[in-house]
Design an enzyme around this catalytic site. Structure first.
Site, PDB file in Angstrom:
ATOM      1  N   GLY A   1     -29.326  51.523  54.749  1.00 43.45           N
ATOM      2  CA  GLY A   1     -28.132  50.684  54.888  1.00 43.45           C
ATOM      3  C   GLY A   1     -26.955  51.392  55.529  1.00 43.45           C
TER       4      GLY A   1
ATOM      5  N   HIS B   1     -21.613  60.561  55.294  1.00 37.42           N
ATOM      6  CA  HIS B   1     -20.498  60.355  54.361  1.00 37.42           C
ATOM      7  C   HIS B   1     -21.028  60.079  52.970  1.00 37.42           C
ATOM      8  CE1 HIS B   1     -21.566  56.550  56.315  1.00 37.42           C
ATOM      9  NE2 HIS B   1     -21.333  55.979  55.152  1.00 37.42           N
TER      10      HIS B   1
ATOM     11  N   HIS C   1     -22.019  58.947  60.898  1.00 39.97           N
ATOM     12  CA  HIS C   1     -21.381  60.242  60.636  1.00 39.97           C
ATOM     13  C   HIS C   1     -21.522  60.379  59.131  1.00 39.97           C
ATOM     14  CE1 HIS C   1     -17.850  63.186  61.387  1.00 39.97           C
ATOM     15  NE2 HIS C   1     -18.122  63.262  60.084  1.00 39.97           N
TER      16      HIS C   1
ATOM     17  N   CYS D   1     -15.327  60.441  63.520  1.00 35.24           N
ATOM     18  CA  CYS D   1     -14.739  61.527  64.326  1.00 35.24           C
ATOM     19  C   CYS D   1     -13.362  61.105  64.825  1.00 35.24           C
ATOM     20  CB  CYS D   1     -15.648  61.897  65.491  1.00 35.24           C
ATOM     21  SG  CYS D   1     -17.041  62.948  65.012  1.00 35.24           S
TER      22      CYS D   1
ATOM     23  N   CYS E   1     -17.713  57.984  67.916  1.00 32.79           N
ATOM     24  CA  CYS E   1     -17.985  57.975  66.467  1.00 32.79           C
ATOM     25  C   CYS E   1     -16.702  57.613  65.731  1.00 32.79           C
ATOM     26  CB  CYS E   1     -18.500  59.336  66.023  1.00 32.79           C
ATOM     27  SG  CYS E   1     -18.574  59.527  64.234  1.00 32.79           S
TER      28      CYS E   1
ATOM     29  N   ASP F   1     -12.143  53.606  51.407  1.00 32.15           N
ATOM     30  CA  ASP F   1     -13.004  52.704  52.170  1.00 32.15           C
ATOM     31  C   ASP F   1     -12.229  51.418  52.481  1.00 32.15           C
ATOM     32  OD1 ASP F   1     -16.399  52.400  52.466  1.00 32.15           O
ATOM     33  OD2 ASP F   1     -15.151  50.606  52.713  1.00 32.15           O
TER      34      ASP F   1
ATOM     35  N   ASN G   1     -25.877  56.606  52.087  1.00 30.98           N
ATOM     36  CA  ASN G   1     -26.888  55.749  52.696  1.00 30.98           C
ATOM     37  C   ASN G   1     -27.438  56.442  53.937  1.00 30.98           C
ATOM     38  OD1 ASN G   1     -26.306  53.701  50.808  1.00 30.98           O
ATOM     39  ND2 ASN G   1     -24.587  52.993  52.053  1.00 30.98           N
TER      40      ASN G   1
HETATM   41  P1  AMP Z   1     -22.314  53.029  55.191  1.00 33.53           P
HETATM   42  O1  AMP Z   1     -22.683  51.571  55.189  1.00 33.53           O
HETATM   43  O2  AMP Z   1     -22.906  53.821  54.086  1.00 33.53           O
HETATM   44  O3  AMP Z   1     -22.563  53.643  56.565  1.00 33.53           O
HETATM   45  O4  AMP Z   1     -20.764  53.084  54.913  1.00 33.53           O
HETATM   46  C1  AMP Z   1     -19.789  52.949  55.889  1.00 33.53           C
HETATM   47  C2  AMP Z   1     -18.527  52.587  55.179  1.00 33.53           C
HETATM   48  O5  AMP Z   1     -17.434  52.776  56.069  1.00 33.53           O
HETATM   49  C3  AMP Z   1     -18.472  51.121  54.722  1.00 33.53           C
HETATM   50  O6  AMP Z   1     -18.332  51.082  53.302  1.00 33.53           O
HETATM   51  C4  AMP Z   1     -17.245  50.564  55.442  1.00 33.53           C
HETATM   52  O7  AMP Z   1     -16.510  49.668  54.662  1.00 33.53           O
HETATM   53  C5  AMP Z   1     -16.460  51.829  55.751  1.00 33.53           C
HETATM   54  N1  AMP Z   1     -15.564  51.755  56.890  1.00 33.53           N
HETATM   55  C6  AMP Z   1     -15.825  51.252  58.122  1.00 33.53           C
HETATM   56  N2  AMP Z   1     -14.764  51.391  58.922  1.00 33.53           N
HETATM   57  C7  AMP Z   1     -13.793  52.010  58.183  1.00 33.53           C
HETATM   58  C8  AMP Z   1     -12.448  52.424  58.451  1.00 33.53           C
HETATM   59  N3  AMP Z   1     -11.863  52.259  59.642  1.00 33.53           N
HETATM   60  N4  AMP Z   1     -11.751  53.000  57.447  1.00 33.53           N
HETATM   61  C9  AMP Z   1     -12.309  53.167  56.230  1.00 33.53           C
HETATM   62  N5  AMP Z   1     -13.570  52.825  55.924  1.00 33.53           N
HETATM   63  C10 AMP Z   1     -14.300  52.241  56.881  1.00 33.53           C
HETATM   64 ZN    ZN Z   2     -18.652  61.742  63.927  1.00 31.68          ZN
END
Ligand code: AMP
Ligand code: ZN
Length: 112
Positions: free
Chosen positions: A91, A98, A96, A6, A3, A29, A85
């Site tokens: 989406g 958030h 995990h 994680c 994950c 993000d 989401n």
């Molecule tokens: P979701 O599409 O709601 O699952 O959001 C996941 C978010 O995680 C997206 O907005 C990505 O840009 C963000 N994301 C993915 N990898 C990372 C990372 N290593 N550091 C910070 N944000 C990330």
């Molecule tokens: Zn996790």
């Protein structure tokens, strides 16, 4: 567990942190969709909103106590949007749970 978030909590993948306590972590993000785009995550692994239950919901309540503190720190006094989401049609790409804090601009009513 494989994950991404994680791994960020474990310090195995770097993140630009804006808030941390014993229960939650917030960081920028990597692909911002607004001038301010912060992710708030629990330090325990919960996959989606559908996996919130009586045993783990305390940390979700805590996240919503922390969000206004982060918003204040980010100078979002004019307001902001919080998005979570859930699963495929929601989406969700990182499984995990958030909460996106989006701010620094005025949003319309569309949810796309
Ligand atoms: P979701 O599409 O709601 O699952 O959001 C996941 C978010 O995680 C997206 O907005 C990505 O840009 C963000 N994301 C993915 N990898 C990372 C990372 N290593 N550091 C910070 N944000 C990330
Ligand atoms: Zn996790």
């Amino acid at each position: 567990m494989d994950c991404l978030f994680c791994k960020i909590i474990a310090g195995e993948i770097p993140a630009n942190k804006v808030y941390e306590d014993d229960k939650v972590l917030a960081f920028y993000d990597i692909n911002p969709q607004a001038p301010v785009h912060i992710l708030v995550i629990p330090k325990i692994h919960i996959s989606t909103l559908n996996d919130v239950n009586k045993e783990n919901s305390e940390v979700i309540a805590h996240i919503f106590e922390v969000i206004p503190q982060i918003a204040e720190k980010m100078n979002l006094e004019k307001g902001y949007r919080v998005v979570s989401n859930c699963s495929l049609y929601g989406g969700q790409t990182v499984f995990h749970i958030h909460f996106h804090i989006l701010g620094g601009k005025k949003f319309g009513v569309s949810f796309g």
